[in-house]
Motif scaffolding. Structure first.
Motif, short mmCIF file in Angstrom:
data_model
loop_
_atom_site.label_atom_id
_atom_site.label_comp_id
_atom_site.label_asym_id
_atom_site.label_seq_id
_atom_site.Cartn_x
_atom_site.Cartn_y
_atom_site.Cartn_z
N PRO A 54 47.61 43.54 35.30
CA PRO A 54 46.85 42.89 36.56
C PRO A 54 44.76 44.73 36.49
CG PRO A 54 48.63 44.45 37.14
CD PRO A 54 48.80 43.55 35.30
N ILE A 55 45.64 45.60 36.19
CA ILE A 55 44.63 46.28 36.40
C ILE A 55 43.36 46.14 36.07
CG2 ILE A 55 43.78 48.97 36.46
CD1 ILE A 55 45.30 48.54 38.43
N SER A 56 43.21 45.43 34.30
CA SER A 56 42.65 45.19 33.26
C SER A 56 41.68 43.97 33.82
CB SER A 56 42.65 44.78 31.97
OG SER A 56 44.08 45.62 31.35
N ALA A 57 42.55 43.20 34.80
CA ALA A 57 41.78 42.36 35.32
C ALA A 57 40.68 42.38 36.50
CB ALA A 57 42.49 40.75 35.86
N ILE A 58 41.53 43.70 37.17
CA ILE A 58 40.39 44.05 37.68
C ILE A 58 39.17 44.67 37.54
CG2 ILE A 58 40.31 46.08 39.96
CD1 ILE A 58 43.79 45.30 40.48
N CYS A 59 39.19 45.82 36.70
CA CYS A 59 38.38 46.25 36.42
C CYS A 59 37.46 45.34 35.74
CB CYS A 59 38.50 47.21 35.21
SG CYS A 59 39.93 48.12 35.58
N LYS A 60 37.98 43.91 34.98
CA LYS A 60 37.16 43.00 34.51
C LYS A 60 36.38 42.63 35.80
CE LYS A 60 36.68 39.75 31.12
NZ LYS A 60 36.64 40.09 29.75
N ALA A 61 37.04 42.19 36.42
CA ALA A 61 36.02 41.75 37.82
C ALA A 61 35.16 42.91 37.53
CB ALA A 61 37.71 41.15 39.05
N PHE A 62 35.36 43.61 38.48
CA PHE A 62 35.15 43.90 39.21
C PHE A 62 33.42 44.82 38.03
CE2 PHE A 62 32.42 48.90 39.84
CZ PHE A 62 32.82 48.60 40.98
N LYS A 63 33.53 44.83 37.08
CA LYS A 63 32.07 44.60 35.96
C LYS A 63 31.59 43.56 36.28
CE LYS A 63 30.91 45.91 31.57
NZ LYS A 63 31.86 46.08 29.95
N ARG A 64 32.46 42.72 35.99
CA ARG A 64 31.19 40.52 36.45
C ARG A 64 30.71 41.36 37.21
NH1 ARG A 64 34.02 35.33 37.08
NH2 ARG A 64 31.64 34.26 38.11
N GLY A 65 31.33 41.80 39.07
CA GLY A 65 30.48 41.63 39.88
C GLY A 65 29.21 43.07 40.35
N LEU A 66 29.20 44.13 39.24
CA LEU A 66 28.28 44.94 39.08
C LEU A 66 26.94 44.54 38.79
CD1 LEU A 66 30.31 48.68 37.86
CD2 LEU A 66 29.13 48.07 39.93
N VAL A 67 26.82 43.21 37.79
CA VAL A 67 26.61 42.18 37.41
C VAL A 67 26.09 41.39 38.22
CG1 VAL A 67 25.57 40.73 35.39
CG2 VAL A 67 26.92 42.94 34.50
N GLU A 68 26.62 40.40 38.54
CA GLU A 68 26.01 39.56 39.12
C GLU A 68 26.16 39.53 41.27
OE1 GLU A 68 29.10 35.62 39.32
OE2 GLU A 68 28.88 36.32 36.88
#
Length: 441
Positions: free
Chosen positions: A247-261
């Protein structure tokens, strides 16, 4: 009124997760015809954080008896710091004195200081008094045998073998098991033939409104962030660990996507993971920030392994713009801290195993969004689901969740105490019936 001897080594003003069941139940036991007597360890002999405000939640009418423990200054020289082991001898002597001189109807072990639980079998044999064990966490577990050695807790070799030896002793004569998870009950029933479904009940921790009433009367500083700024402060207070890597990895990955989109939203975010280790202050090992660094979002995510006082934790929850709760890959993990998160009345995003009780509670109460995963879920899929819900929440900020407080009522500490007492009464009735049957034979 029946007398209940409660064994809880950690107790206010010590701030420890395993004492909250007892702390929250004390004010209700007496009105339910049970007189609680708490047998705990002297605070000065416990290696734990102090929060004096916790004492305001305990009625002065409650009888509290303190026992000693061997000083960790000396026991740590031989590698022994466990409070359960350090206090075992003193618990035995104090318990013997109480049980010899007073009428005790039931003994209740509610703690994760597991070694003291072996006294239940000893006292049952010596005094014929039934005892109940509250399994808040697994005791003897095979989990860490399946993970790399670097992910195992300190002194795993010793604790694994000790737990494997002590747990059967405690379970040999136990009359009842209360657990926060059905999974823990199932495991014990598989291991021990004397533990049957009728001896077990699942009772989560309760929501204790008194805590927020006490909080309102205090001026407690949040030392991590300033509320009311343009920054979106997102908080999580609780343990970390390698079992939360998905879940932490997925949260970080979702956050990274948010920084872009959606940079206009996500670049305003600061995330705080607080109190992520059970180790002594300054000794905790970070498990969140390494993942943030791996995904390149560590600029926005800060981890603080040291624990904070209970009431500062509540203050942080109340002042955050949004709350986040990652769960474990273990489906039995229930996150007892869920209820303070709900009562803080802030937008809430939880990422949990689909079998966890957290998912059902959030659904019933409409208190937050639950993103679920199972053993087959990939980080990519989970991150996509998190991102979509996360973005929707951010677009609505600030807002107060429309919590269904009627649906929340069954989860209050009072209702959970009623369930405990009903179980105690059932245990005594079964014990009495067995005694009568033995006399007839």
């Amino acid at each position: 009124m029946k007398n209940l001897l409660i064994i809880s080594p950690n107790f206010p003003p010590i701030n420890a997760a395993d004492m909250h069941r007892v702390r929250q139940s004390l004010m209700y036991f007496q009105e339910l015809d049970w007189n609680p007597i708490v047998l705990t360890v002297k605070p000065e002999q416990i290696e734990g954080n102090i929060d004096e405000n916790l004492l305001q939640t305990i009625s002065p009418k409650i009888e509290i008896i303190h026992v000693s423990a061997f000083s960790p200054r000396w026991t740590r020289k031989i590698g022994l710091g466990s409070l359960g082991l350090r206090s075992l001898w003193f618990y035995k002597n104090a318990g013997n004195k109480i049980l010899k001189t007073r009428k005790i109807d039931l003994i209740y072990f509610s703690t994760t200081m597991f070694p003291v639980m072996i006294l239940g079998t000893y006292w049952e044999k010596k005094f014929s008094i039934p005892f109940v064990i509250d399994m808040q966490d697994p005791w003897h577990s095979e989990h860490y045998l399946k993970v790399p050695k670097h992910q195992r807790p300190p002194k795993f070799w010793f604790s694994y073998r000790l737990n494997k030896y002590l747990e059967p002793i405690a379970m040999k004569k136990v009359s009842g098991i209360i657990s926060v998870s059905q999974g823990y009950c199932d495991i014990l029933q598989q291991r021990y033939t004397n533990i049957r479904p009728e001896n077990c009940t699942v009772i989560p921790f309760g929501a204790f409104r008194t805590d927020f009433e006490v909080l309102e009367q205090q001026k407690i500083l949040n030392s991590f962030f300033s509320p009311g700024t343009d920054t979106i402060n997102i908080a999580y207070i609780g343990r970390g660990g390698h079992d939360m890597e998905l879940p932490i990895s997925a949260i970080c990955k979702a956050f990274k996507r948010g920084l872009v989109e959606s940079p206009e939203l996500f670049k305003r975010i600061k995330m705080y993971f607080i109190g992520t280790s059970y180790a002594k202050d300054g000794k905790g090992k970070a498990t969140i920030e390494p993942l943030a660094q791996k995904f390149g979002v560590d600029q926005y995510i800060k981890e603080f392994t040291d624990r904070v006082s209970y009431f500062e934790a509540l203050q942080i929850l109340r002042e955050a713009d949004m709350l986040l709760i990652p769960g474990s890959v273990d489906p039995n993990y229930t996150a007892s801290k869920l209820y303070p998160y709900i009562m803080a009345q802030k937008p809430l995003l939880a990422v949990f195993n689909e079998q966890s009780s957290v998912v059902e509670i959030l659904k019933r109460t409409n208190a937050g969004e639950a993103i679920v995963f199972n053993g087959a879920t990939t980080t990519e899929t989970l991150a996509t689901n998190i991102y979509e819900s996360w973005q929707n929440i951010l677009l609505r900020l600030p807002f107060i969740p429309d919590i269904n407080w009627t649906a929340f009522e069954p989860y209050t500490a009072k209702k959970m105490t009623e369930k405990q007492v009903n179980f105690f009464d059932m245990i005594l009735k079964a014990k009495s019936a067995l005694h009568e049957h033995s006399e007839c034979i």
